[in-house]
Design a protein around this motif. Structure first.
Motif, mmCIF file in Angstrom:
data_model
loop_
_atom_site.group_PDB
_atom_site.id
_atom_site.type_symbol
_atom_site.label_atom_id
_atom_site.label_comp_id
_atom_site.label_asym_id
_atom_site.label_seq_id
_atom_site.Cartn_x
_atom_site.Cartn_y
_atom_site.Cartn_z
ATOM 1 N N ALA A 121 0.833 -1.201 0.000
ATOM 2 C CA ALA A 121 0.000 0.000 0.000
ATOM 3 C C ALA A 121 0.869 1.253 0.000
ATOM 4 N N HIS A 122 1.963 1.214 0.739
ATOM 5 C CA HIS A 122 2.875 2.364 0.783
ATOM 6 C C HIS A 122 3.488 2.601 -0.597
ATOM 7 N N ARG A 123 3.857 1.536 -1.269
ATOM 8 C CA ARG A 123 4.429 1.652 -2.613
ATOM 9 C C ARG A 123 3.394 2.213 -3.590
ATOM 10 N N ARG A 124 2.137 1.695 -3.526
ATOM 11 C CA ARG A 124 1.082 2.205 -4.414
ATOM 12 C C ARG A 124 0.813 3.680 -4.142
ATOM 13 N N PHE A 125 0.776 4.064 -2.863
ATOM 14 C CA PHE A 125 0.533 5.454 -2.499
ATOM 15 C C PHE A 125 1.620 6.360 -3.068
ATOM 16 N N ASP A 126 2.884 5.969 -2.864
ATOM 17 C CA ASP A 126 3.997 6.776 -3.377
ATOM 18 C C ASP A 126 3.950 6.896 -4.896
ATOM 19 N N GLU A 127 3.627 5.808 -5.579
ATOM 20 C CA GLU A 127 3.560 5.832 -7.037
ATOM 21 C C GLU A 127 2.374 6.664 -7.529
ATOM 22 N N ALA A 128 1.243 6.604 -6.814
ATOM 23 C CA ALA A 128 0.076 7.407 -7.208
ATOM 24 C C ALA A 128 0.355 8.890 -7.028
ATOM 25 N N ILE A 129 1.010 9.253 -5.934
ATOM 26 C CA ILE A 129 1.368 10.657 -5.699
ATOM 27 C C ILE A 129 2.355 11.124 -6.777
ATOM 28 N N ALA A 130 3.318 10.256 -7.124
ATOM 29 C CA ALA A 130 4.276 10.605 -8.175
ATOM 30 C C ALA A 130 3.573 10.745 -9.525
ATOM 31 N N ALA A 131 2.553 9.907 -9.766
ATOM 32 C CA ALA A 131 1.810 9.987 -11.027
ATOM 33 C C ALA A 131 1.021 11.290 -11.127
ATOM 34 N N ALA A 132 0.621 11.844 -9.990
ATOM 35 C CA ALA A 132 -0.113 13.113 -9.999
ATOM 36 C C ALA A 132 0.766 14.233 -10.536
ATOM 37 N N GLY A 133 2.044 14.173 -10.249
ATOM 38 C CA GLY A 133 2.969 15.169 -10.789
ATOM 39 C C GLY A 133 3.409 16.182 -9.761
ATOM 40 N N LYS A 134 4.505 16.814 -10.086
ATOM 41 C CA LYS A 134 5.097 17.825 -9.210
ATOM 42 C C LYS A 134 4.153 19.011 -9.071
ATOM 43 N N GLY A 135 3.966 19.458 -7.860
ATOM 44 C CA GLY A 135 3.105 20.597 -7.590
ATOM 45 C C GLY A 135 1.656 20.240 -7.333
ATOM 46 N N LEU A 136 1.226 19.049 -7.744
ATOM 47 C CA LEU A 136 -0.151 18.628 -7.525
ATOM 48 C C LEU A 136 -0.293 17.767 -6.278
ATOM 49 N N GLU A 137 0.822 17.246 -5.785
ATOM 50 C CA GLU A 137 0.743 16.343 -4.630
ATOM 51 C C GLU A 137 0.331 17.071 -3.359
ATOM 52 N N ASP A 138 0.595 18.383 -3.275
ATOM 53 C CA ASP A 138 0.246 19.134 -2.077
ATOM 54 C C ASP A 138 -1.258 19.170 -1.845
ATOM 55 N N ILE A 139 -1.996 19.623 -2.852
ATOM 56 C CA ILE A 139 -3.454 19.714 -2.710
ATOM 57 C C ILE A 139 -4.063 18.329 -2.600
ATOM 58 N N LEU A 140 -3.503 17.367 -3.309
ATOM 59 C CA LEU A 140 -4.009 15.998 -3.266
ATOM 60 C C LEU A 140 -3.888 15.419 -1.864
ATOM 61 N N TRP A 141 -2.715 15.559 -1.253
ATOM 62 C CA TRP A 141 -2.520 15.016 0.091
ATOM 63 C C TRP A 141 -3.384 15.749 1.102
ATOM 64 N N ARG A 142 -3.435 17.070 1.008
ATOM 65 C CA ARG A 142 -4.181 17.854 2.006
ATOM 66 C C ARG A 142 -5.673 17.535 1.995
ATOM 67 N N VAL A 143 -6.279 17.452 0.815
ATOM 68 C CA VAL A 143 -7.727 17.254 0.732
ATOM 69 C C VAL A 143 -8.100 15.783 0.883
ATOM 70 N N VAL A 144 -7.393 14.893 0.189
ATOM 71 C CA VAL A 144 -7.772 13.488 0.194
ATOM 72 C C VAL A 144 -7.316 12.774 1.463
ATOM 73 N N CYS A 145 -6.076 12.955 1.864
ATOM 74 C CA CYS A 145 -5.529 12.192 2.985
ATOM 75 C C CYS A 145 -5.699 12.897 4.328
ATOM 76 N N ALA A 146 -5.409 14.179 4.381
ATOM 77 C CA ALA A 146 -5.495 14.921 5.643
ATOM 78 C C ALA A 146 -6.896 15.474 5.891
ATOM 79 N N CYS A 147 -7.798 15.341 4.924
ATOM 80 C CA CYS A 147 -9.197 15.777 5.026
ATOM 81 C C CYS A 147 -9.332 17.266 5.337
#
Length: 157
Positions: free
Chosen positions: A96-122
């Motif tokens: 799961a950790h590997r999939r998470f890291d790869e999914a965040i990397a697939a989102a691209g540089k600069g997009l991981e911030d909003i993705l993590w804040r809204v999806v993971c940190a709620c």
């Protein structure tokens, strides 16, 4: 999803969380258990595909146990079983950790911030925009772009 409804006073700034001095004028019932992603999906701002991608990312985040632990772990110790095809809890966590890291990397540089804040940190989109010092109402657009890439990564059609 279980609903936890609470009555909140409606002010010009939004629902008031704590009792205030001002007299009650209007109130609104809110589901305090609803995630920001669920809120966006329920109001038509996210398609089913994007919502599913976000939920899949959050599931990997939770399974990988990336968030800091607060208490001791009380999971039972697994005794070696006979089924060799089943992953152990530790292997599931690593996968799961590997999939998470790869999914965040697939989102691209600069997009991981909003993705993590809204999806993971709620965090709400508005709060994430303020923290990232972005213009108002830009977070939804960027979040949709990030979720499109994550949906492609998870092959959600």
């Amino acid at each position: 999803m279980k609903q936890y409804l609470a009555e909140r006073e409606l002010t010009s700034e939004g629902p008031r969380r704590r009792g205030g001095v001002a007299p009650r004028r209007r109130s609104v019932t809110v589901n305090v258990a609803e995630s920001p992603l669920g809120w966006l999906h329920a109001r038509g701002h996210l398609s089913d595909r994007l919502f599913d991608a976000g939920e899949r990312l959050r599931a990997d985040y939770e399974c990988a146990q990336i968030a800091p632990g607060v208490t001791m772990r009380w999971e039972p110790v697994r005794i070696r079983g006979t089924n060799a095809n089943v992953l152990t809890p530790g292997e599931r966590q690593i996968a799961a950790h590997r999939r998470f890291d790869e999914a965040i990397a697939a989102a691209g540089k600069g997009l991981e911030d909003i993705l993590w804040r809204v999806v993971c940190a709620c965090e709400t989109v508005t709060a994430a925009e303020k923290e990232l010092e972005w213009p108002a109402r830009s977070g939804k657009l960027v979040l949709r772009l990030a979720l499109e890439r994550v949906a492609d990564f998870y092959r959600i059609g």
